[in-house]
Design a protein around this motif. Structure first.
Motif, short mmCIF file in Angstrom:
data_model
loop_
_atom_site.label_atom_id
_atom_site.label_comp_id
_atom_site.label_asym_id
_atom_site.label_seq_id
_atom_site.Cartn_x
_atom_site.Cartn_y
_atom_site.Cartn_z
N ASP A 10 0.84 -1.19 0.00
CA ASP A 10 0.00 0.00 0.00
C ASP A 10 0.89 1.25 0.00
O ASP A 10 1.81 1.35 0.81
CB ASP A 10 -0.89 -0.03 1.25
N HIS A 12 0.32 4.24 1.09
CA HIS A 12 0.27 4.93 2.39
C HIS A 12 1.18 4.23 3.40
O HIS A 12 1.86 4.88 4.20
CB HIS A 12 -1.16 4.99 2.93
N THR A 13 1.20 2.92 3.37
CA THR A 13 2.05 2.16 4.29
C THR A 13 3.52 2.46 4.03
O THR A 13 4.29 2.66 4.97
CB THR A 13 1.80 0.65 4.16
N SER A 15 4.83 5.17 2.74
CA SER A 15 5.18 6.52 3.21
C SER A 15 5.14 6.59 4.74
O SER A 15 5.96 7.29 5.34
CB SER A 15 4.26 7.57 2.59
N GLU A 164 -5.70 6.85 7.37
CA GLU A 164 -5.49 7.78 6.27
C GLU A 164 -5.12 9.15 6.83
O GLU A 164 -5.71 9.62 7.79
CB GLU A 164 -6.76 7.91 5.42
#
Length: 186
Positions: A10, A12-13, A15, A164
């Protein structure tokens, strides 16, 4: 059959892991700078003391303080870097579980996975204790009360969570359940 995407895939993961790693590097660099400053201050204090014929007041205390604080910061940075590597490996093998976060105390949270039914006596939320080195990290998680988060296991009784918009990951450990099985009388 749909393949389950590992959490590490993912964006987001990735980052969030980089944000956690960057914080670890800041601790490590700050600790190294403190130790180098202690060495430099010690050398200057010795040179000045030789010129004046008497030691600088408090110079030794400041040097010792800088060394101690620096070594603690280096240890924290190295520990966080090792944790980030371990988390990265673990997240490459497991998917995120989505659900709601409920705050039960200053560092106690409960994770209710998607589909959780609070009225079903056979279901129980995942109860966790935050593992945090700072008040601001704990408060940031507390601000997520009632919000959707992602949770993944990264070891026996060890979890990470994120949501998020959060720039990092938060570590947690399984908390002891408040419920106890009734004792049999005999």
């Amino acid at each position: 059959m749909d393949a389950v995407q590992p959490a590490a895939d993912d964006p987001h993961t990735r980052s969030a892991l980089e944000g956690y790693r960057a914080g670890a590097l800041r601790w490590l660099a700050g600790g190294l700078i403190a130790v180098v400053l202690a060495v430099l201050l010690g050398a200057v204090a010795v040179a000045v003391a030789e010129d004046r014929g008497r030691p600088l007041p408090l110079a030794g205390t400041v040097v010792v303080g800088l060394v101690v604080v620096g070594l603690v910061a280096v240890g924290a940075g190295l520990g966080a870097l090792a944790r980030a590597l371990r988390w990265r490996r673990a997240l490459a093998a497991v998917p995120w579980q989505r659900g709601l976060l409920r705050i039960a105390g200053p560092a106690i949270v409960a994770f209710e996975p998607e589909g959780y039914d609070e009225w079903d006596p056979t279901q129980e939320p995942v109860r966790l204790t935050l593992v945090s080195t700072s008040v601001w990290r704990t408060r940031q998680v507390q601000g997520l009360d009632g919000g959707e988060v992602r949770l993944a296991p990264v070891g026996p009784g060890e979890w990470v969570l994120t949501a998020e918009g959060l720039p990092t990951l938060y570590g947690a450990r399984s908390a002891r359940s408040a419920r106890r099985a009734p004792r049999e009388r005999g």
